[in-house]
Each structure stands twice: as structure tokens, then as C-alpha cells.
Design a protein around this motif. Sequence first.
Motif, PDB file in Angstrom:
ATOM      1  N   TYR A   1     -44.149  -5.808  16.331  1.00 45.11           N
ATOM      2  CA  TYR A   1     -43.691  -4.750  15.434  1.00 45.11           C
ATOM      3  C   TYR A   1     -42.351  -5.146  14.816  1.00 45.11           C
ATOM      4  O   TYR A   1     -42.143  -5.008  13.611  1.00 45.11           O
ATOM      5  CB  TYR A   1     -43.569  -3.410  16.168  1.00 45.11           C
ATOM      6  CG  TYR A   1     -43.368  -2.256  15.217  1.00 45.11           C
ATOM      7  CD1 TYR A   1     -44.442  -1.513  14.763  1.00 45.11           C
ATOM      8  CD2 TYR A   1     -42.102  -1.915  14.747  1.00 45.11           C
ATOM      9  CE1 TYR A   1     -44.264  -0.463  13.874  1.00 45.11           C
ATOM     10  CE2 TYR A   1     -41.914  -0.879  13.866  1.00 45.11           C
ATOM     11  CZ  TYR A   1     -43.003  -0.148  13.431  1.00 45.11           C
ATOM     12  OH  TYR A   1     -42.823   0.881  12.544  1.00 45.11           O
ATOM     13  N   ASP A   2     -41.433  -5.641  15.663  1.00 50.46           N
ATOM     14  CA  ASP A   2     -40.131  -6.061  15.155  1.00 50.46           C
ATOM     15  C   ASP A   2     -40.278  -7.197  14.151  1.00 50.46           C
ATOM     16  O   ASP A   2     -39.553  -7.243  13.152  1.00 50.46           O
ATOM     17  CB  ASP A   2     -39.214  -6.482  16.304  1.00 50.46           C
ATOM     18  CG  ASP A   2     -38.656  -5.295  17.077  1.00 50.46           C
ATOM     19  OD1 ASP A   2     -38.734  -4.148  16.583  1.00 50.46           O
ATOM     20  OD2 ASP A   2     -38.127  -5.520  18.188  1.00 50.46           O
TER      21      ASP A   2
ATOM     22  N   ALA B   1     -41.336  -5.574  11.029  1.00 48.54           N
ATOM     23  CA  ALA B   1     -40.195  -4.827  10.482  1.00 48.54           C
ATOM     24  C   ALA B   1     -39.225  -5.780   9.801  1.00 48.54           C
ATOM     25  O   ALA B   1     -38.725  -5.493   8.703  1.00 48.54           O
ATOM     26  CB  ALA B   1     -39.493  -4.050  11.596  1.00 48.54           C
TER      27      ALA B   1
ATOM     28  N   ASP C   1     -30.032  -3.889  14.980  1.00 47.49           N
ATOM     29  CA  ASP C   1     -30.286  -3.013  16.120  1.00 47.49           C
ATOM     30  C   ASP C   1     -28.991  -2.697  16.862  1.00 47.49           C
ATOM     31  O   ASP C   1     -28.739  -1.553  17.245  1.00 47.49           O
ATOM     32  CB  ASP C   1     -31.313  -3.656  17.056  1.00 47.49           C
ATOM     33  CG  ASP C   1     -31.633  -2.777  18.256  1.00 47.49           C
ATOM     34  OD1 ASP C   1     -31.875  -1.566  18.052  1.00 47.49           O
ATOM     35  OD2 ASP C   1     -31.627  -3.297  19.380  1.00 47.49           O
TER      36      ASP C   1
ATOM     37  N   THR D   1     -33.771   0.719   7.602  1.00 49.43           N
ATOM     38  CA  THR D   1     -34.254   0.527   8.971  1.00 49.43           C
ATOM     39  C   THR D   1     -34.938   1.786   9.488  1.00 49.43           C
ATOM     40  O   THR D   1     -35.942   1.698  10.198  1.00 49.43           O
ATOM     41  CB  THR D   1     -33.127   0.091   9.925  1.00 49.43           C
ATOM     42  OG1 THR D   1     -32.067   1.038   9.868  1.00 49.43           O
ATOM     43  CG2 THR D   1     -32.614  -1.294   9.564  1.00 49.43           C
ATOM     44  N   TRP D   2     -34.427   2.955   9.105  1.00 53.00           N
ATOM     45  CA  TRP D   2     -35.060   4.201   9.537  1.00 53.00           C
ATOM     46  C   TRP D   2     -36.468   4.321   8.957  1.00 53.00           C
ATOM     47  O   TRP D   2     -37.397   4.762   9.629  1.00 53.00           O
ATOM     48  CB  TRP D   2     -34.206   5.398   9.148  1.00 53.00           C
ATOM     49  CG  TRP D   2     -34.759   6.720   9.592  1.00 53.00           C
ATOM     50  CD1 TRP D   2     -35.097   7.772   8.807  1.00 53.00           C
ATOM     51  CD2 TRP D   2     -35.039   7.127  10.945  1.00 53.00           C
ATOM     52  NE1 TRP D   2     -35.565   8.817   9.569  1.00 53.00           N
ATOM     53  CE2 TRP D   2     -35.542   8.446  10.895  1.00 53.00           C
ATOM     54  CE3 TRP D   2     -34.923   6.508  12.180  1.00 53.00           C
ATOM     55  CZ2 TRP D   2     -35.934   9.155  12.029  1.00 53.00           C
ATOM     56  CZ3 TRP D   2     -35.310   7.216  13.325  1.00 53.00           C
ATOM     57  CH2 TRP D   2     -35.797   8.522  13.236  1.00 53.00           C
TER      58      TRP D   2
ATOM     59  N   TYR E   1     -38.658   2.182  11.218  1.00 59.22           N
ATOM     60  CA  TYR E   1     -38.792   2.577  12.629  1.00 59.22           C
ATOM     61  C   TYR E   1     -39.100   4.061  12.848  1.00 59.22           C
ATOM     62  O   TYR E   1     -39.465   4.461  13.946  1.00 59.22           O
ATOM     63  CB  TYR E   1     -37.537   2.176  13.412  1.00 59.22           C
ATOM     64  CG  TYR E   1     -37.509   0.689  13.663  1.00 59.22           C
ATOM     65  CD1 TYR E   1     -38.286   0.118  14.661  1.00 59.22           C
ATOM     66  CD2 TYR E   1     -36.733  -0.151  12.871  1.00 59.22           C
ATOM     67  CE1 TYR E   1     -38.293  -1.245  14.882  1.00 59.22           C
ATOM     68  CE2 TYR E   1     -36.732  -1.521  13.082  1.00 59.22           C
ATOM     69  CZ  TYR E   1     -37.518  -2.062  14.087  1.00 59.22           C
ATOM     70  OH  TYR E   1     -37.515  -3.413  14.303  1.00 59.22           O
TER      71      TYR E   1
ATOM     72  N   LEU F   1     -42.365   5.048  14.706  1.00 62.19           N
ATOM     73  CA  LEU F   1     -42.320   4.862  16.161  1.00 62.19           C
ATOM     74  C   LEU F   1     -41.623   6.034  16.834  1.00 62.19           C
ATOM     75  O   LEU F   1     -42.061   6.497  17.899  1.00 62.19           O
ATOM     76  CB  LEU F   1     -41.592   3.565  16.519  1.00 62.19           C
ATOM     77  CG  LEU F   1     -42.381   2.283  16.440  1.00 62.19           C
ATOM     78  CD1 LEU F   1     -41.471   1.088  16.752  1.00 62.19           C
ATOM     79  CD2 LEU F   1     -43.559   2.299  17.387  1.00 62.19           C
TER      80      LEU F   1
END
Length: 152
Positions: free
Chosen positions: A26-27, A30, A45, A105-106, A109, A112
Motif C-alpha cells: 500500500y505504501d 501511495a 510519515d 497524503t491525507w 491514506y 485506510l
Amino acid sequence: MTGSRQEATTAVGDALQRYQRSVQAYDDAAGRRLGVGPTDLRCLDWLVDEPRTAGQLASATGLRPAATTALIDRLERKGLVERVRSATDRRHVLVQMTDAGRAATWEVYRPLVDEGAALLDRLTVDDLERVSGLLDDLRELTDRLRARLETR
């Protein structure tokens, strides 16, 4: 029918390994979406919680100072981070996420967080406390063993 403790322990270990691989995948996705590499994503992060010094980011990412500066420069060019003077000590420069960096980034993510919350809603408070404690114990274990690897 209940299996043995060894079977159950092995099943948990296998599930954790599958989960870790899934998180890594996933990362990776991303990072591709954000146009950054794995180390750059790790830096972002670390910046989610609070601004950090370049030295803190170097320690967190395992990079040498020059590589950390290059990483910060890349993220700054993308508009994801910015350098700012510390409010408490003007001699220190901190790196912080920009509003655009937080938004980007939001966006990646948020699913999730949202869908993970629905999964956690199925657990009791006692379950959540046990899971939280186990995760903290596992993090402490990996931190300790990582430190051992780094000193050899």
C-alpha cells in the motif's frame, strides 16, 4: 475444533507477515501516487505528527546528512514540505509538511483511516486495549532488535 497453541501462534505470525507485506505494498502504491520514493514517503510519515530537524529525519530514515538534505530538497520542490525556523530556538531549522503535503497524503491514506475505523468498531474496548498493548510490545521488540542489528 481448537488447534494447538503452536498452530495458533504460527497463524498469528503468518497473519502479521501478510499484513506487513500488504502495508508495504500500500505504501509503495501511495508513494507512486504522490510521486515519491519509499524513503521520501517515510520522511513524510515522520512529519505527520510534528515538524522535525534534518538530523531527526536522518536518524528516522537511516540516511546520511547529505542524502537527507537532498530528500528534503526533493520534497520541498514538490511542495510537500517546507523549512521553517523553530519558534523556540530561531537558530534551528525545522522541516514541516505544507498544507498541500498534508492534503495529498491525507487523500491517499484517508480510506485506510475511514475503513479501518469501521473494522475497529467491531471490537470491544477490552479488545482494543489488548490489541494496542500487543502492537506496542511488538514495536518495542522490533526497535530493540533493529538497534542490535545496527550495532553489529
